[in-house]
Design an enzyme around this catalytic site. Structure first.
Site, PDB file in Angstrom:
ATOM      1  CB  CYS A 141      -0.927  -0.012   1.216  1.00  0.00           C
ATOM      2  SG  CYS A 141      -1.936   1.469   1.339  1.00  0.00           S
ATOM      3  CB  CYS A 144      -0.464   2.478   4.071  1.00  0.00           C
ATOM      4  SG  CYS A 144      -1.949   1.805   3.344  1.00  0.00           S
ATOM      5  CG  ASP A 145       3.252   1.124   4.472  1.00  0.00           C
ATOM      6  OD1 ASP A 145       2.832   1.647   5.523  1.00  0.00           O
ATOM      7  OD2 ASP A 145       3.005  -0.052   4.163  1.00  0.00           O
TER       8      ASP A 145
END
Ligand code: NDP
Length: 317
Positions: A141, A144-145
């Site tokens: 992701c 997200c990261d």
């Protein structure tokens, strides 16, 4: 089914942000929900490290801590959590009908409403190294990261719209992005491919596959192979993003609920209603587009409100 089966207002299947948000709203509305966690209690967020984009956490929070907080918030209002998975469902097709569920521990429930929040699972390549470096350089992701790889070099695996989107997103943050496509062409839409090709720090390596990762505790090197020439080489990267698609967790509902061609549950416009009365869906199980904790939580709230209104309409009049 035994005659003793309890009739509940709401059973929530799944324990990610959608499930727990539905549980918080349903329990505060006195629906006394039972939540069945599934095989990965806490859902996808328990496999991520820091969550920095969920509003209300200015210093960020770890995925597991956030899920533990959501669970205790739901339990505070009376949600009963069962650490099991659902093995069988029989949904009623009638307005005001009762739905039946059986769990891995042999429990049986009848419920006026069901909220499905079983999520979707990112697909992985199946390499041992993906597990070894999960959360330490391997992610599924970018939203997200990606932030943790600012100014660094990363590789993205995949040739579809997700991979193209993740690669262009990462190119804005990272120094250099390699996109490994296993064929000699991308499956992504023309528009997405144009974006990829017009991004100066993004290099597409066609006919290349990831075969392994190396690094001392965290990823430092991606070993790749050209599947036409069999030539092996390696890329010096700090992160590898696997973007080869997601699988919605809907096998259990096949033949009962309407799904799109890839298995995502179909909800009716501007609601969480599925094709069956009293059965609602929230979170990634019905969303192949946004897939964020906050959007999942939003639809979890919607599902609880939809369930509450359904109960008033068909059971209390
Ligand atoms: P897709 O199934 O469309 O693409 C998966 C990609 O991963 C393909 O290129 C496939 O390669 C590759 N792949 C699969 N397995 C492997 C493997 N083992 N090794 C290497 N590569 C592999 O999934 P997406 O998640 O990209 O998209 C899903 C749906 O969501 C699509 O309909 C897409 O259009 C949509 N979507 C739309 C977006 C948008 O419009 N902004 C953004 C994201 C998704 P191959 O081609 O060789 O099979």
């Amino acid at each position: 089914m035994s005659d003793q089966t309890t009739i509940l207002d709401t059973v929530i299947i799944g324990s990610g942000p959608a499930g727990y948000t539905a549980a918080i709203y349903a329990s505060r509305a006195n629906l006394n929900p039972v939540l069945i966690t599934g095989m990965e209690p806490g859902g996808q967020l328990t496999t991520t490290t820091d969550v920095e984009n969920f509003p209300g956490y200015p210093k960020g929070i770890t995925g597991p801590d956030m899920m533990a907080d959501l669970q205790s918030q739901a339990e505070r209002f009376g949600t009963v959590v069962h650490y099991e998975y659902v093995t069988e469902v029989k949904f009623s097709k009638e307005n005001g009908g009762l739905h039946y569920l059986k769990t891995s521990g042999g429990k049986e429930f009848q419920a006026k409403t069901i909220i499905i929040s079983t999520g979707a699972s990112a697909k992985y390549l199946g390499l041992e190294d993906e597990k070894k470096y999960a959360g330490s350089g391997v992610s599924a992701c970018a939203t997200c990261d990606g932030f943790f790889y600012r100014g660094k070099d990363v590789a993205v695996i995949g040739g579809g719209d997700t991979a193209a989107e993740e690669a262009t997103y990462l190119a804005k943050l990272c120094n250099k992005v390699y996109l490994l496509v296993r064929k000699d062409e991308m499956r992504a839409s023309k528009a997405m491919q144009d974006r990829v090709n017009n991004t100066h720090n993004l290099e597409v390596l066609y006919n290349h596959e990831l075969v392994g990762l190396e690094g001392n505790l965290v990823v430092e090197k991606a070993n790749i192979v050209n599947n036409v020439t069999n030539e092996e080489s390696s890329l010096t990267v700090d992160g590898v993003f696997i973007a080869i698609g997601h699988t919605p967790n809907t096998t259990l509902f096949k033949d009962q609920l309407e799904m799109d061609e890839t298995g995502y549950l179909i909800t009716k416009d501007r609601s969480t209603a599925t094709n069956l009365p009293g059965v609602f869906a929230a979170g990634d199980v019905q969303d192949s587009v946004y897939r964020q904790a906050i959007t999942a939580a939003g639809t979890g709230c919607m599902a609880a409100l939809d369930a509450e209104r359904y109960i008033v309409e068909f059971f209390e009049n």
